[in-house]
Design a protein around this motif. Structure first.
Motif, PDB file in Angstrom:
ATOM      1  N   MET A 171       0.829  -1.226   0.000  1.00 16.83           N
ATOM      2  CA  MET A 171       0.000   0.000   0.000  1.00 16.83           C
ATOM      3  C   MET A 171       0.854   1.264   0.000  1.00 16.83           C
ATOM      4  O   MET A 171       0.609   2.211   0.768  1.00 16.83           O
ATOM      5  N   ARG A 172       1.821   1.278  -0.921  1.00 14.13           N
ATOM      6  CA  ARG A 172       2.805   2.364  -0.982  1.00 14.13           C
ATOM      7  C   ARG A 172       2.168   3.761  -1.061  1.00 14.13           C
ATOM      8  O   ARG A 172       2.605   4.689  -0.399  1.00 14.13           O
ATOM      9  N   SER A 173       1.106   3.888  -1.871  1.00 12.78           N
ATOM     10  CA  SER A 173       0.563   5.235  -2.133  1.00 12.78           C
ATOM     11  C   SER A 173      -0.554   5.607  -1.148  1.00 12.78           C
ATOM     12  O   SER A 173      -1.228   6.606  -1.344  1.00 12.78           O
ATOM     13  N   ILE A 174      -0.752   4.786  -0.127  1.00 11.32           N
ATOM     14  CA  ILE A 174      -1.901   5.027   0.746  1.00 11.32           C
ATOM     15  C   ILE A 174      -1.476   5.581   2.110  1.00 11.32           C
ATOM     16  O   ILE A 174      -0.621   5.009   2.782  1.00 11.32           O
ATOM     17  N   ASP A 175      -2.084   6.704   2.461  1.00 14.92           N
ATOM     18  CA  ASP A 175      -1.737   7.376   3.730  1.00 14.92           C
ATOM     19  C   ASP A 175      -2.164   6.553   4.945  1.00 14.92           C
ATOM     20  O   ASP A 175      -3.145   5.803   4.875  1.00 14.92           O
ATOM     21  N   SER A 176      -1.471   6.774   6.038  1.00 12.17           N
ATOM     22  CA  SER A 176      -1.836   6.126   7.310  1.00 12.17           C
ATOM     23  C   SER A 176      -3.085   6.786   7.898  1.00 12.17           C
ATOM     24  O   SER A 176      -3.393   7.943   7.582  1.00 12.17           O
TER      25      SER A 176
END
Ligand SMILES: C[S@@+](CC[C@H](N)C(=O)[O-])C[C@H]1O[C@@H](n2cnc3c(N)ncnc32)[C@H](O)[C@@H]1O
Length: 210
Positions: free
Chosen positions: A101-106
């Motif tokens: 999930m590289r492009s997904i914010d925490s």
């Protein structure tokens, strides 16, 4: 074979399967389509659907949902793009690996929803996906996962054994994945409910990020 190689194999499998996935899955989809509306009916807010596949769930989300659908396979996503037009909510589809999930914010999502993704995911990397679920969920965010598992009923088990080579070859799916156990070992995700949608084979796992 290393786990990332297994994932690559799965990606290749789905890129090939995508063109006839809906046809192959038709006998099962006749059952699943009765469940899908109820599975997402109460979901609101920002939702991540992991392993969105050909987008079978998209049209059932409430209009007050903002959905991000991710999948390992670009070809599966291109099928989902076509179904996106039927959705009532805002949908973004991304080519993303649920274990990364590289492009997904925490702390972004109110819900993580998934149908039949973890049962295709090798056991060795399930904890990576679970870590990512935990990272991208808001504290107090919830998850709902539908998976297929082995039955304890001899007759059903015999039928599953008959289909095992087919489901593994075509979908990379197995009935013996330990998704529930992996989640139960997480320190940040808590299982609040498990139930079966049919027999003791279609396992619904629900919970919360604590
Ligand atoms: C059995 S299909 C289910 C598709 C859809 N959820 C449904 O209910 O029809 C599993 C899907 O999970 C995707 N998938 C498997 N591993 C994944 C991963 N690590 N990250 C994202 N998607 C993954 C596959 O590419 C495939 O589209």
């Amino acid at each position: 074979m290393k786990s990332h190689e297994k994932n690559l194999l799965l990606q290749t499998k789905y890129n090939v399967t995508a063109s006839f996935y809906d046809i192959l899955d038709y006998p099962w989809e006749r059952i699943y389509k009765k469940w899908r509306p109820a599975l997402v009916r109460d979901l609101r807010g920002e939702i991540l659907e992991a392993g969105v596949g050909t987008g079978r769930n998209l049209k059932f989300y409430h209009q007050d949902v903002e959905l991000v659908g991710i999948d390992l396979s670009k070809q599966m996503l291109s099928k989902a793009e076509k179904r996106k037009t039927k959705a009532r909510c805002k949908v973004s589809l991304l080519h993303e690996d649920a274990t990364v999930m590289r492009s997904i914010d925490s702390n972004k999502f109110d819900w993580i929803f998934s149908t039949f993704m973890c049962c295709v995911m090798p056991d060795e990397i399930q904890n990576l996906a679970i870590e990512q679920f935990s990272r991208v969920l808001k504290p107090g965010g919830r998850f709902r996962l539908l998976e297929i598992v082995y039955s304890k009923n001899k007759k059903i088990r015999k039928r599953q054994d008959f289909f095992t080579p087919f489901v593994e070859m075509v979908y990379g799916a197995r009935f013996d994945r330990n998704t529930l156990r992996h989640i139960e070992q997480s320190s940040t995700l808590k299982v609040t409910k498990t139930s079966f949608l049919k027999d003791d084979t279609y396992l619904l796992i629900e919970g919360i990020r604590v």
